[in-house]
Design a protein around this motif. Structure first.
Motif, short mmCIF file in Angstrom:
data_model
loop_
_atom_site.label_atom_id
_atom_site.label_comp_id
_atom_site.label_asym_id
_atom_site.label_seq_id
_atom_site.Cartn_x
_atom_site.Cartn_y
_atom_site.Cartn_z
N ILE A 111 1.18 -1.80 -0.12
CA ILE A 111 0.16 -0.40 -0.25
C ILE A 111 0.78 1.67 -0.26
CG2 ILE A 111 -2.10 -0.94 1.26
CD1 ILE A 111 -1.01 0.23 3.35
N GLU A 112 0.11 2.07 0.22
CA GLU A 112 1.03 3.44 -0.01
C GLU A 112 0.00 4.77 0.86
OE1 GLU A 112 3.42 5.24 -3.63
OE2 GLU A 112 1.65 6.61 -3.53
N ILE A 113 1.02 5.43 1.57
CA ILE A 113 0.06 6.46 2.47
C ILE A 113 1.10 7.36 2.76
CG2 ILE A 113 -0.32 7.22 5.11
CD1 ILE A 113 -0.96 3.99 5.70
N ALA A 114 0.56 8.77 1.87
CA ALA A 114 1.53 9.82 1.76
C ALA A 114 2.70 9.52 1.50
CB ALA A 114 1.64 10.27 3.34
N ALA A 115 2.75 9.00 0.36
CA ALA A 115 3.81 9.04 -0.46
C ALA A 115 5.24 7.90 -0.15
CB ALA A 115 4.81 10.08 -1.29
N ARG A 116 4.44 6.90 1.14
CA ARG A 116 5.66 5.61 1.30
C ARG A 116 4.29 4.52 1.05
NH1 ARG A 116 9.06 7.46 5.36
NH2 ARG A 116 9.97 5.01 4.64
N ARG A 117 5.63 4.04 0.24
CA ARG A 117 5.35 2.22 0.28
C ARG A 117 5.55 1.85 0.95
NH1 ARG A 117 5.42 0.68 -5.84
NH2 ARG A 117 3.99 2.75 -6.66
N ILE A 118 5.48 0.77 1.54
CA ILE A 118 4.39 -0.30 2.44
C ILE A 118 4.28 -1.46 2.56
CG2 ILE A 118 3.49 -0.11 4.77
CD1 ILE A 118 2.74 2.87 4.43
N ARG A 119 5.33 -2.19 2.42
CA ARG A 119 5.13 -3.52 2.10
C ARG A 119 4.30 -4.01 3.64
NH1 ARG A 119 4.63 -8.83 1.82
NH2 ARG A 119 5.66 -9.93 0.21
N LEU A 120 2.71 -5.04 3.09
CA LEU A 120 2.77 -5.83 4.46
C LEU A 120 3.92 -6.77 4.94
CD1 LEU A 120 -1.00 -6.05 3.44
CD2 LEU A 120 -0.38 -4.59 4.91
N ASN A 121 4.28 -7.09 6.59
CA ASN A 121 5.00 -7.62 7.07
C ASN A 121 4.29 -9.13 7.31
OD1 ASN A 121 7.60 -8.38 8.29
ND2 ASN A 121 6.09 -7.97 10.14
N GLY A 122 5.16 -10.17 7.00
CA GLY A 122 5.26 -11.09 6.91
C GLY A 122 3.81 -12.28 6.03
N VAL A 123 3.25 -11.56 4.95
CA VAL A 123 2.83 -12.27 4.18
C VAL A 123 2.95 -11.60 2.91
CG1 VAL A 123 0.01 -11.38 5.70
CG2 VAL A 123 0.66 -9.99 3.66
N ASP A 124 2.52 -12.79 1.23
CA ASP A 124 2.72 -12.43 0.25
C ASP A 124 1.40 -12.61 -0.07
OD1 ASP A 124 4.62 -11.96 -1.82
OD2 ASP A 124 5.47 -14.08 -1.92
N ALA A 125 1.31 -12.12 -1.16
CA ALA A 125 0.29 -11.80 -2.03
C ALA A 125 0.02 -12.00 -3.36
CB ALA A 125 -1.11 -10.70 -1.78
N PRO A 126 -0.83 -12.34 -4.35
CA PRO A 126 -0.76 -12.94 -6.02
C PRO A 126 -0.19 -11.55 -6.13
CG PRO A 126 -2.22 -13.43 -4.79
CD PRO A 126 -1.63 -13.25 -3.86
N GLU A 127 0.69 -12.33 -7.05
CA GLU A 127 1.15 -10.79 -8.26
C GLU A 127 0.31 -9.87 -9.20
OE1 GLU A 127 4.24 -9.09 -7.30
OE2 GLU A 127 4.42 -10.29 -6.10
N SER A 128 -0.17 -8.84 -9.23
CA SER A 128 -0.65 -8.24 -10.00
C SER A 128 -1.18 -8.98 -11.23
CB SER A 128 -1.27 -6.74 -10.09
OG SER A 128 0.00 -6.53 -10.82
N TRP A 129 -0.51 -9.70 -11.78
CA TRP A 129 -0.32 -10.21 -12.65
C TRP A 129 -0.26 -11.69 -13.29
CZ3 TRP A 129 3.55 -13.98 -12.70
CH2 TRP A 129 4.55 -13.47 -11.63
N GLN A 130 -0.27 -12.32 -11.72
CA GLN A 130 -0.35 -13.72 -11.99
C GLN A 130 -1.44 -14.07 -11.74
OE1 GLN A 130 1.11 -14.66 -7.98
NE2 GLN A 130 0.70 -17.02 -8.14
N VAL A 131 -1.88 -15.31 -12.08
CA VAL A 131 -2.96 -15.54 -13.01
C VAL A 131 -3.24 -17.29 -11.72
CG1 VAL A 131 -4.72 -17.11 -14.51
CG2 VAL A 131 -3.18 -15.06 -15.01
N CYS A 132 -4.82 -17.36 -11.56
CA CYS A 132 -4.48 -18.95 -10.38
C CYS A 132 -5.95 -19.50 -11.21
CB CYS A 132 -5.07 -18.76 -9.34
SG CYS A 132 -4.42 -17.37 -7.90
N GLN A 133 -6.18 -20.74 -10.66
CA GLN A 133 -7.45 -21.09 -11.44
C GLN A 133 -7.98 -21.41 -10.40
OE1 GLN A 133 -6.49 -24.97 -12.49
NE2 GLN A 133 -5.19 -24.19 -14.93
N ASP A 134 -9.84 -21.58 -10.51
CA ASP A 134 -11.12 -21.89 -9.04
C ASP A 134 -10.50 -23.32 -9.40
OD1 ASP A 134 -12.27 -22.34 -11.64
OD2 ASP A 134 -12.96 -20.59 -11.48
N SER A 135 -12.34 -23.75 -8.61
CA SER A 135 -11.73 -25.11 -8.43
C SER A 135 -12.54 -26.30 -9.64
CB SER A 135 -13.43 -25.47 -6.91
OG SER A 135 -14.80 -24.85 -7.43
N ALA A 136 -13.09 -24.88 -10.37
CA ALA A 136 -13.49 -26.00 -11.45
C ALA A 136 -12.28 -25.41 -13.22
CB ALA A 136 -14.53 -24.77 -12.24
N ARG A 137 -11.20 -25.33 -12.29
CA ARG A 137 -9.95 -25.19 -13.40
C ARG A 137 -9.93 -24.12 -14.76
NH1 ARG A 137 -6.74 -30.37 -13.13
NH2 ARG A 137 -5.17 -29.09 -14.16
#
Length: 170
Positions: free
Chosen positions: A39-65
């Motif tokens: 996220i960004e607050i007051a022009a400062r980029r902030i990486r959430l500590n201890g978690v890793d989310a899919p990249e914005s370009w990343q594709v996953c598959q749902d339960s129906a593939r």
């Protein structure tokens, strides 16, 4: 003479502010979402500590593939979540190699942003950095088939490594 004193005072203030460690820094404001774990607050980029989310370009598959843009969905979920209780407050823990502040963040209502992302299935517990702090949240998300757990996905750290043709260091 007063100009020199003012300049000296200004330099002293600048030096003191630069010597404050990142861990002591607290950021408060309206958060803009960059991606599912940044996220960004007051022009400062902030990486959430201890978690890793899919990249914005990343594709996953749902339960129906069926493929879906899980990275974009994670970012949208985070944006919706933050919009419901502003402002966001982040307590810096350190900085990463990209000079982002690495922080634990909470909404105005006191809900942990980091924990919520994992519990809703939009991020994974990045044990390398969290030391397992979000393990229970991840188990809850997996059990509920929430977010990325509703189908199959590549761990974000592995997806980044694969895309850059290097070995994953998860």
């Amino acid at each position: 003479m007063p100009e020199r004193l003012g300049l000296l005072l200004l330099l002293l203030i600048a030096w003191v502010s630069m010597s404050i460690p990142a861990e002591a820094e607290q950021l408060l404001g309206r958060a803009s979402v960059i991606d599912g774990d940044t996220i960004e607050i007051a022009a400062r980029r902030i990486r959430l500590n201890g978690v890793d989310a899919p990249e914005s370009w990343q594709v996953c598959q749902d339960s129906a593939r069926k493929p879906y843009r899980c990275g974009k969905e994670a970012a949208f979920a985070l944006d919706d979540f933050l919009a419901k209780s502003r402002p966001t407050r982040c307590q810096a823990r350190n900085t990463d190699r990209y000079r982002r502040v690495v922080a634990d963040c909470v909404r105005a209502d006191g809900t942990s942003v980091n924990s919520w992302m994992v519990r809703q299935g939009w991020a994974v517990d990045w044990v390398r950095y969290s030391k397992g702090a979000f393990r229970a949240d991840q188990i809850a998300a997996e059990s509920a088939h929430a977010g990325i757990w509703r189908g199959t996905f590549e761990l974000p750290c592995e997806a980044r490594a694969s895309r850059s043709k290097r070995k994953a260091a998860c």
